[in-house]
Design an enzyme around this catalytic site. Structure first.
Site, mmCIF file in Angstrom:
data_model
loop_
_atom_site.group_PDB
_atom_site.id
_atom_site.type_symbol
_atom_site.label_atom_id
_atom_site.label_comp_id
_atom_site.label_asym_id
_atom_site.label_seq_id
_atom_site.Cartn_x
_atom_site.Cartn_y
_atom_site.Cartn_z
ATOM 1 N N SER A 47 0.835 -1.212 0.000
ATOM 2 C CA SER A 47 0.000 0.000 0.000
ATOM 3 C C SER A 47 0.863 1.252 0.000
ATOM 4 C CB SER A 47 -0.901 0.022 1.241
ATOM 5 O OG SER A 47 -1.556 1.272 1.340
ATOM 6 N N VAL A 65 -12.881 -9.678 4.403
ATOM 7 C CA VAL A 65 -11.589 -10.162 3.918
ATOM 8 C C VAL A 65 -11.854 -11.044 2.694
ATOM 9 C CG1 VAL A 65 -9.559 -11.536 4.501
ATOM 10 C CG2 VAL A 65 -10.662 -10.124 6.265
ATOM 11 N N TYR A 125 -0.340 10.454 -14.055
ATOM 12 C CA TYR A 125 0.391 9.934 -12.889
ATOM 13 C C TYR A 125 1.611 10.830 -12.733
ATOM 14 C CZ TYR A 125 2.475 6.076 -10.071
ATOM 15 O OH TYR A 125 3.007 5.278 -9.083
#
Lengths: 516, 516
Positions: B125, B255, B434
């Site tokens: 992450s 999950v 980006y």
């Protein structure tokens, strides 16, 4: 666009089949009466008294003809009920908002007065999505006055369109920009953008962008808890998609008043052809190869022998695959050649230059609902159901439907009927088979007879893990199958979301989930 | 695959840049120290004592090195915090379930004991998605032992895969079947299927199927309220998509233990090239034409002059467009010619046969996170942010970022920095720019300095209606921008859904929504 809409059947009254054509059609099905039942005049029918007195400032009417025309959708069972003159479930009133603010005020009033609100676009639901089956007073919320294209972004090829615009109404406004939404469900003329979005309608494209879902940039939705507006984005990864919660919510979470929709340049290059196959086994293999090749044909419809015969595409007992490619900027011959190559590789015989099957198919496709109504007047059972499953189960599904739905028809009617199939949309991992059932009904019992057949169909789809609906939506008619299919934790989440957005439980109760 | 994973930085320790390369790289940025800060040994660092004592039957460890390696994700701010030896926020324990039943038992225990659970896939992450910033005891739930391909359906080209499988681990199991998921985010080696799904990861394809979302047939999700399993379907219109609620839920609703994923045949035909453009105006017009032509290139990455220089694709001050087409069954030269034709129509100079820019780009792409870590050790500020917006706003967005983020960098650091841009994915209606920012930090203040730059970036994205994230997810770092972007009624619905599925509020609190 000036023709009168039918209050009881599909489309416009000028296209309803005359009596003699009904009689002629009925020869398809042995055992039907020798003349059609008459169509009641809506003025002759008794409506229950309206229980609603809306504030005068709200655009609400209790005019009987309007209430009658908003009593049902356009499923076979709706047509039969209307033909029988049964208007007991008519809405107490019909609202015609002209602005989003009207929608807000109507929901506010309904929430405080405990009035059920059923959003109504073109009213073409075939799953009981626009009626109400409870005891509370109810309002049909007709959105067709919200029909403007408000903004066009030609650079991004997108437009902001009001939810109540019928297909031709929105396309007419896009045409001067050289753009098109290109979403052409069979109901195109008689359904709205908001209805397509609320029901995840299936459209023009047989592959790739099969559902309206993929054409959405953003949505504006009036909920009793406030107006939800997502940002116009070509793609995003910011949390679960807000739009995807409202897509398919079928009027239970809010009223879609506007959407930014992705458009296409109008195609300049088009090519189409058809191929015939000796069996569904070969034809299915060809369609799978095409769906997995990454060519993305706009049209890729497979008709089984019964469907090919019924639509006039072929009466030789063979399967017909209709293929089409289109592009605004690039020639398409190369892609069509790739498709016909794949068809030939799997035993297909590709049509010569003149593409008669594709043309026959298209005109039959648009006429079919009128034929359905004509047959219904002859007391035939004539209805469709559609699904989707992965390729590993397609052959089994096709065979099981032929056997079990065929048996259900025999059991219910005492005689064999037609159970035809076409694949309306195909995917790399599966197909969407669409079945048409035609059989002899007993006058007065048609709805119950169809419901028995449908119960058998729904049971087998669930048993085989095929979706209860690929693009017709859930409504009230598909609730048993949907309740089986929907994961229970998702049902918990959806009920909680509904309670948060519609705390008074006024929006389309009975559809998708029961109120908490 | 035997190399050791870095506890503080990206990837594996063998690929971390040696000190001399760090020093050399730092010449990019004037004003940095002349040697890299040393990497602390995890054994030397103080961890807070664990507050958890899990039942012995549960696969839970409090081993310090394991806790340290699960303290942060791999954002720039995570790397800097780890390098500084700050492990105050370490998880109290780490669980390694080997079965779905382990996951169920762990959630049951955590729910009853009031323990926060943060799902952890590859831990890559970059948005603070795998840490916890509250006061409750917390468990990092490492899912990488759930890494099996359980079933392959070659006919439908799909596989049932466990959520904890890292990219290479799942591809290795698919290879013998001639199939591939072909989802290659930059983090491919160090991220899992479940992580991709929970964060709506962006992958290999620059067009069409840009997000993992489109490759999902069905999901199996363990929630505290029960296990949710959707049916394997190629397409459906049965209510709002259950999968789309869990896609992007970032561990807040459940999950993801398994998914049926759509696969591809391994490509046999490939072609790639590049084109250069004198300006972003021309290059953007070319990319838009390509995105709107319906050719669907697998690769379509536009590098602005700064990004082209940094990646070695071109140092001539020009923009570089990298194009690639691939197919398992059909030759691709025709499609590549269509693409280069469109590039030329808009002023592009197409590369000669040898495609050096594409190769340079790819190796730079995979090396970039290690470069980032090397620069971080030199106290550079080096981070990325990404977004998407419609074409009508792309030029304005690009210019505004250059101006305002450039100004923020100057204000924060006292000197100009690099603000480079590439388009990672493109759509018919917009692009996903980006941005990479490189500037000189002050040792000890880097995180605060970056946070100031990021705040300016997030503010301007919101002002221009560009998404706070195209594929990096929301996590904790994007909450301010996400809270602005997310429609308020959707927030109500999402909070209600969370309360229904996670009534104890144990799942990844702080991400996406605050508990009710």
């Amino acid at each position: 666009m000036t023709a009168e809409r039918s209050w009881w059947g599909w489309g416009t009254t000028d296209r309803a089949l005359p009596d003699d054509e009904c009689v002629q059609l009925a020869r398809l099905v042995p055992g039907l009466p020798d003349r059609p039942r008459s169509v009641p005049r809506v003025g002759d029918l008794a409506l229950p008294p309206s229980r609603l007195a809306a504030p005068a400032a709200l655009p609400v009417t209790t005019e009987p003809a309007v209430r009658a025309a908003h009593t049902y959708g356009k499923a076979y069972r709706d047509v039969v009920r209307a033909l029988s003159g049964d208007l007991a479930g008519a809405p107490d009133a019909v609202a015609h908002p002209s602005t989003e603010d009207d929608v807000v005020r109507l929901l506010d009033w309904a929430g405080s007065a405990g009035v059920v609100v059923v959003p109504f676009g073109g009213g073409s639901s075939v799953v009981g999505g626009v009626e109400y089956r409870g005891d509370r007073p109810w309002l049909s919320l007709d959105l067709t006055r919200l029909d403007r294209v408000l903004e066009v972004d030609a650079v991004s090829r997108a437009a902001r369109i009001q939810g109540g615009a019928l297909g031709p109404v929105l396309e007419e406004q896009l045409r001067p920009h050289g753009l098109t939404l290109r979403h052409f469900p069979q109901s195109f003329e008689f359904s709205t953008l908001g209805g397509w979005l609320a029901t995840r309608a299936g459209g023009h494209y047989a592959t790739l962008h099969t559902h309206i879902d993929d054409l959405v940039e953003s949505l504006r939705v009036v909920t009793p808890a406030g107006v939800s507006e997502s940002w116009r984005l070509p793609g995003s990864g910011a949390g679960p998609s807000p739009d995807r919660l409202f897509l398919g919510s079928e009027g239970t979470l809010g009223v879609i008043t506007e959407a930014w929709m992705r458009l296409q340049d109008r195609p300049r290059f088009r090519a189409s052809t058809s191929a015939t196959f000796a069996s569904m086994v070969e034809a299915t293999a060809a369609v799978r190869a095409i769906a997995q090749a990454g060519v993305h044909p706009a049209n890729c419809r497979l008709l089984d022998p019964g469907e090919a015969a019924l639509s006039g595409a072929s009466t030789a007992g063979e399967c017909v695959l209709v293929l089409g490619v289109e592009s605004a900027g690039l020639p398409v011959e190369g892609r069509l050649a790739e498709l016909t190559g794949l068809a030939r590789d799997h035993g297909g015989v590709v049509a010569a230059a003149e593409d008669s099957a594709a043309g026959a198919w298209r005109s039959s496709f648009l006429r079919m609902p009128y034929v359905r109504d004509g047959l219904a007047r002859m007391s035939a059972i004539v209805e469709t159901f559609e699904t989707a499953c992965t390729w590993d189960r397609v052959a089994e599904l096709y065979g099981t439907v032929q056997a079990e739905v065929g048996a259900a028809v025999r059991e219910v009617t005492g005689a064999p009927g037609l159970v035809n199939c076409r694949f309306t949309h195909v995917y790399p991992d599966g197909a969407a088979p669409y079945f048409t059932v035609i059989a002899a009904g007993r006058p007065g019992s048609e709805v119950a007879m169809w419901d028995d057949v449908k119960t058998a169909a729904t049971e087998l789809l669930g048993r085989l893990g095929a979706t209860v609906t690929h693009h017709h939506a859930v409504g009230r008619d598909h609730r048993p199958g949907y309740d089986r299919q929907r994961p229970e934790p998702f049902a918990l989440a959806l009920r909680a979301a509904k309670a948060a957005l519609d705390p008074a439980g006024i929006l389309n109760p009975g559809v998708l989930v029961d109120a908490v």
